[in-house]
Design an enzyme around this catalytic site. Structure first.
Site, PDB file in Angstrom:
ATOM      1  N   GLY A  86     -17.884  44.805 123.639  1.00  0.00           N
ATOM      2  CA  GLY A  86     -17.910  46.248 123.889  1.00  0.00           C
ATOM      3  C   GLY A  86     -17.160  46.526 125.166  1.00  0.00           C
ATOM      4  O   GLY A  86     -16.774  45.596 125.878  1.00  0.00           O
ATOM      5  N   ASP A 121     -19.216  43.295 136.607  1.00  0.00           N
ATOM      6  CA  ASP A 121     -19.364  44.448 137.500  1.00  0.00           C
ATOM      7  C   ASP A 121     -18.693  45.710 136.970  1.00  0.00           C
ATOM      8  O   ASP A 121     -18.763  46.768 137.589  1.00  0.00           O
ATOM      9  CB  ASP A 121     -18.825  44.111 138.900  1.00  0.00           C
ATOM     10  CG  ASP A 121     -17.344  43.759 138.870  1.00  0.00           C
ATOM     11  OD1 ASP A 121     -16.732  43.769 137.773  1.00  0.00           O
ATOM     12  OD2 ASP A 121     -16.794  43.459 139.949  1.00  0.00           O
ATOM     13  N   GLY A 122     -18.006  45.588 135.847  1.00  0.00           N
ATOM     14  CA  GLY A 122     -17.354  46.762 135.267  1.00  0.00           C
ATOM     15  C   GLY A 122     -16.110  47.208 136.017  1.00  0.00           C
ATOM     16  O   GLY A 122     -15.558  48.267 135.740  1.00  0.00           O
ATOM     17  N   ASP A 250     -11.047  40.766 119.213  1.00  0.00           N
ATOM     18  CA  ASP A 250     -11.338  42.026 119.915  1.00  0.00           C
ATOM     19  C   ASP A 250     -10.094  42.557 120.620  1.00  0.00           C
ATOM     20  O   ASP A 250     -10.082  43.701 121.073  1.00  0.00           O
ATOM     21  CB  ASP A 250     -12.477  41.841 120.926  1.00  0.00           C
ATOM     22  CG  ASP A 250     -12.248  40.673 121.858  1.00  0.00           C
ATOM     23  OD1 ASP A 250     -12.088  39.538 121.348  1.00  0.00           O
ATOM     24  OD2 ASP A 250     -12.204  40.876 123.078  1.00  0.00           O
ATOM     25  N   ASN A 251      -9.062  41.747 120.709  1.00  0.00           N
ATOM     26  CA  ASN A 251      -7.826  42.192 121.341  1.00  0.00           C
ATOM     27  C   ASN A 251      -6.724  42.416 120.312  1.00  0.00           C
ATOM     28  O   ASN A 251      -5.538  42.326 120.615  1.00  0.00           O
ATOM     29  CB  ASN A 251      -7.357  41.157 122.378  1.00  0.00           C
ATOM     30  CG  ASN A 251      -8.307  41.077 123.560  1.00  0.00           C
ATOM     31  OD1 ASN A 251      -9.021  42.027 123.850  1.00  0.00           O
ATOM     32  ND2 ASN A 251      -8.330  39.945 124.231  1.00  0.00           N
ATOM     33  N   ASP A 260      -4.467  44.893 125.671  1.00  0.00           N
ATOM     34  CA  ASP A 260      -5.135  43.979 126.603  1.00  0.00           C
ATOM     35  C   ASP A 260      -4.191  42.950 127.200  1.00  0.00           C
ATOM     36  O   ASP A 260      -4.114  41.799 126.767  1.00  0.00           O
ATOM     37  CB  ASP A 260      -6.367  43.315 125.967  1.00  0.00           C
ATOM     38  CG  ASP A 260      -7.585  44.205 126.146  1.00  0.00           C
ATOM     39  OD1 ASP A 260      -7.419  45.345 126.625  1.00  0.00           O
ATOM     40  OD2 ASP A 260      -8.701  43.778 125.812  1.00  0.00           O
TER      41      ASP A 260
HETATM   42  P1  AMP Z   1     -10.890  40.822 127.769  1.00  0.00           P
HETATM   43  O1  AMP Z   1     -10.803  39.345 127.901  1.00  0.00           O
HETATM   44  O2  AMP Z   1     -10.276  41.587 128.895  1.00  0.00           O
HETATM   45  O3  AMP Z   1     -10.429  41.321 126.441  1.00  0.00           O
HETATM   46  O4  AMP Z   1     -12.449  41.179 127.899  1.00  0.00           O
HETATM   47  C1  AMP Z   1     -13.411  40.636 127.076  1.00  0.00           C
HETATM   48  C2  AMP Z   1     -14.703  41.370 127.259  1.00  0.00           C
HETATM   49  O5  AMP Z   1     -15.203  41.217 128.588  1.00  0.00           O
HETATM   50  C3  AMP Z   1     -14.635  42.867 127.020  1.00  0.00           C
HETATM   51  O6  AMP Z   1     -15.804  43.244 126.362  1.00  0.00           O
HETATM   52  C4  AMP Z   1     -14.576  43.437 128.416  1.00  0.00           C
HETATM   53  O7  AMP Z   1     -15.051  44.755 128.467  1.00  0.00           O
HETATM   54  C5  AMP Z   1     -15.466  42.487 129.174  1.00  0.00           C
HETATM   55  N1  AMP Z   1     -15.149  42.447 130.610  1.00  0.00           N
HETATM   56  C6  AMP Z   1     -14.041  41.953 131.178  1.00  0.00           C
HETATM   57  N2  AMP Z   1     -14.089  42.093 132.519  1.00  0.00           N
HETATM   58  C7  AMP Z   1     -15.275  42.678 132.816  1.00  0.00           C
HETATM   59  C8  AMP Z   1     -15.919  43.082 134.028  1.00  0.00           C
HETATM   60  N3  AMP Z   1     -15.365  42.904 135.225  1.00  0.00           N
HETATM   61  N4  AMP Z   1     -17.143  43.645 133.927  1.00  0.00           N
HETATM   62  C9  AMP Z   1     -17.711  43.827 132.742  1.00  0.00           C
HETATM   63  N5  AMP Z   1     -17.164  43.468 131.576  1.00  0.00           N
HETATM   64  C10 AMP Z   1     -15.959  42.898 131.593  1.00  0.00           C
HETATM   65 MG    MG Z   2     -10.210  42.852 125.445  1.00  0.00          MG
END
Ligand code: AMP
Ligand code: MG
Length: 480
Positions: A86, A121-122, A250-251, A260
């Site tokens: 998510g 940390d979002g 998811d990407n 992404d």
């Molecule tokens: P990604 O590898 O960027 O596609 O991210 C994979 C998942 O990790 C996604 O659900 C992102 O929203 C979550 N995510 C990545 N970085 C953070 C972060 N710093 N805080 C919270 N969720 C994260």
């Molecule tokens: Mg992603």
């Protein structure tokens, strides 16, 4: 006056697909880069928004409309393993209708925690957000379907990784954020009604020519379209040497846009096993594996559609399988067509593919730069390596066997071979300067060169050189 024309059609989907959540305010937002041409294309007034107010809006401190922001739910196979995910650090501001009547999601990335943050940390650091800005805009200029970057705002708050880093938020525009993982999320819940609404939503948003009345047929068409778009997209990546780096489901978008930009990077020296991502220890997402991973991901997509394809499961599976079997052939046709254009070939000859493969083999054997080898063919500055002379003679004879004059051949080659790509060492230098020295001049200069990649004039030269030799391989990180 700002030009926002926002809606949120996504919230018409069942509740399970999203959560209403506000961005977490930041202390002192400032716009670092703002994309004026994109802003105009979106119908957003750059003169008003490249400002302190714009900074407040694109940091999530000030709402652009009376609209509730949402975080989207999805799942995904990450390096082959299924996980519920998510938007863990992103929010959908809303869907902007452009003056042309197109609909684009505006998403803030790095806007604070959500229920899907899983302990994260979002937040996002400046370097990776600027990196996404540079590379996504370079992809757009390369004519490769992609999400785009409207703005990068620094928040004034540090983010803590191994060390404290400058916090930033990227505003991303996408024709939607529907992912294969969104379908996996619905399928995993086992809620067929929800899955059906998602499929209908995807069709209405991306493939409006598909009739919804016959749901079996509509689902089959959806699968076909997504297969087409992904095959075309991945062929385009291969043709410019783009390595996504984290092709988790998811990407992978339903729209066929690249999404992404984490550990992605462009290949310099040609080798099918080229890989930059530090976390991809097995080389799952190496350059040469991208087409087959695309197929793997599409199989995961097709699986989610089984309950909608036919009431009898074995029939549904067979229907899905039949479509999936076509993927690699479709991909191959796109790739072959693209490669032929790169070599200035207009018509078909049975030996064309062998000619292309020989060139790639020469590149691999002699560690040639992928981009520049094609440019060398345009400029007639041949690499002096064993076997190249023979290959060039074959190629020139092949060109002479077609009707088009050399002028047209060169013009096709120039349109099909970028003079500049975002070279890793150039991107790193621009980021280093922006992040550590607060100097954006190199970034703007680089982006200016990347904006017209198919322009082969000599002022591109500072950006065309491969990286200086190094004993340390280039590595990318996920940028969380
Ligand atoms: P990604 O590898 O960027 O596609 O991210 C994979 C998942 O990790 C996604 O659900 C992102 O929203 C979550 N995510 C990545 N970085 C953070 C972060 N710093 N805080 C919270 N969720 C994260
Ligand atoms: Mg992603």
């Amino acid at each position: 006056m700002y030009g926002f024309d926002l809606e949120n059609s996504y919230t018409l989907l069942p509740d399970m697909f999203y959560t209403h959540i506000q961005p977490t305010p930041v202390s002192s937002p400032k716009i670092l880069v703002y994309n004026h041409p994109l802003s105009k294309a979106l119908g957003l007034n750059p003169d008003e928004l490249d400002s302190n107010i714009g900074a407040e809006i694109f940091a999530g401190n000030k709402a652009p409309a009376e609209l509730q922001t949402i975080a989207q739910a999805y799942a995904g196979h990450q390096f082959g393993y299924f996980t519920i995910l998510g938007d863990g650090r992103a929010l959908l501001l809303g869907e902007q209708t452009t003056p042309d009547g197109d609909r684009f999601d505006l998403q803030l990335k790095g806007s604070g925690p959500t229920p899907y943050s899983r302990g994260g940390d979002g937040r996002a650091a400046l370097g990776p957000m600027l990196r996404e800005y540079i590379i996504s805009e370079a992809m757009f200029a390369l004519k490769i379907p992609t999400t785009r970057s409207l703005a990068v705002v620094i928040t004034g708050d540090p983010v803590f990784r191994e060390a404290p880093l400058t916090g930033a938020i990227l505003t991303r525009a996408a024709s939607s954020h529907l992912r294969v993982g969104t379908f996996q999320f619905a399928a995993q819940k086992g809620d067929i009604k929800a899955l059906q609404s998602l499929a209908n939503y995807a069709i209405e948003r991306h493939f409006p020519h598909i009739e919804l009345s016959d749901s079996t047929q509509a689902t089959l068409m959806l699968l076909r379209e997504v297969i087409q778009r992904q095959a075309s997209l991945i062929s385009k990546w291969q043709l410019v040497g783009f390595i996504h780096g984290v092709m988790n489901t998811d990407n992978m978008t339903i729209s066929g846009e690249t999404i992404d930009y984490g550990p992605c990077a462009f290949m310099d020296t040609y080798h099918p096993q080229t890989l930059f991502s530090s976390i991809d220890r097995q080389g799952r997402y190496a350059y040469g594996n991208q087409p087959s991973i695309g197929g793997w991901n599409l199989s995961r997509f097709a699986e989610t559609l089984v309950p909608l394809l036919h009431e009898e499961q074995p029939v549904a599976i067979e229907m899905a399988q039949e479509e999936l079997n076509k993927y690699i052939g479709i991909y191959h046709q796109y790739w072959l067509q693209g490669m032929k254009s790169k070599l200035g070939l207009f018509n078909q000859e049975p030996e064309d593919e062998a000619l292309i493969k020989e060139l790639l083999q020469l590149m691999e054997d002699h560690k040639l730069d992928f981009t520049n080898t094609f440019v060398d063919l345009i400029k007639k500055t041949w690499p002096e390596v064993d076997g190249f002379h023979d290959w060039r003679q074959q190629w020139q004879q092949r060109i002479q066997r077609q009707q088009q004059p050399m002028e047209e051949v060169l013009s096709l080659m120039k349109q099909s071979n970028p003079a500049v790509i975002p070279r890793n060492h150039q991107v790193e230098a621009a980021l280093e300067s922006a992040v550590s020295q607060n100097n954006l001049t190199p970034l703007h200069a680089l982006m200016k060169a990347l904006a017209t990649p198919y322009d082969h004039s000599s002022d591109k030269e500072p950006y065309t050189a491969p990286p200086p030799p190094s004993n340390v391989p280039y590595r990318t990180y996920c940028g969380t």
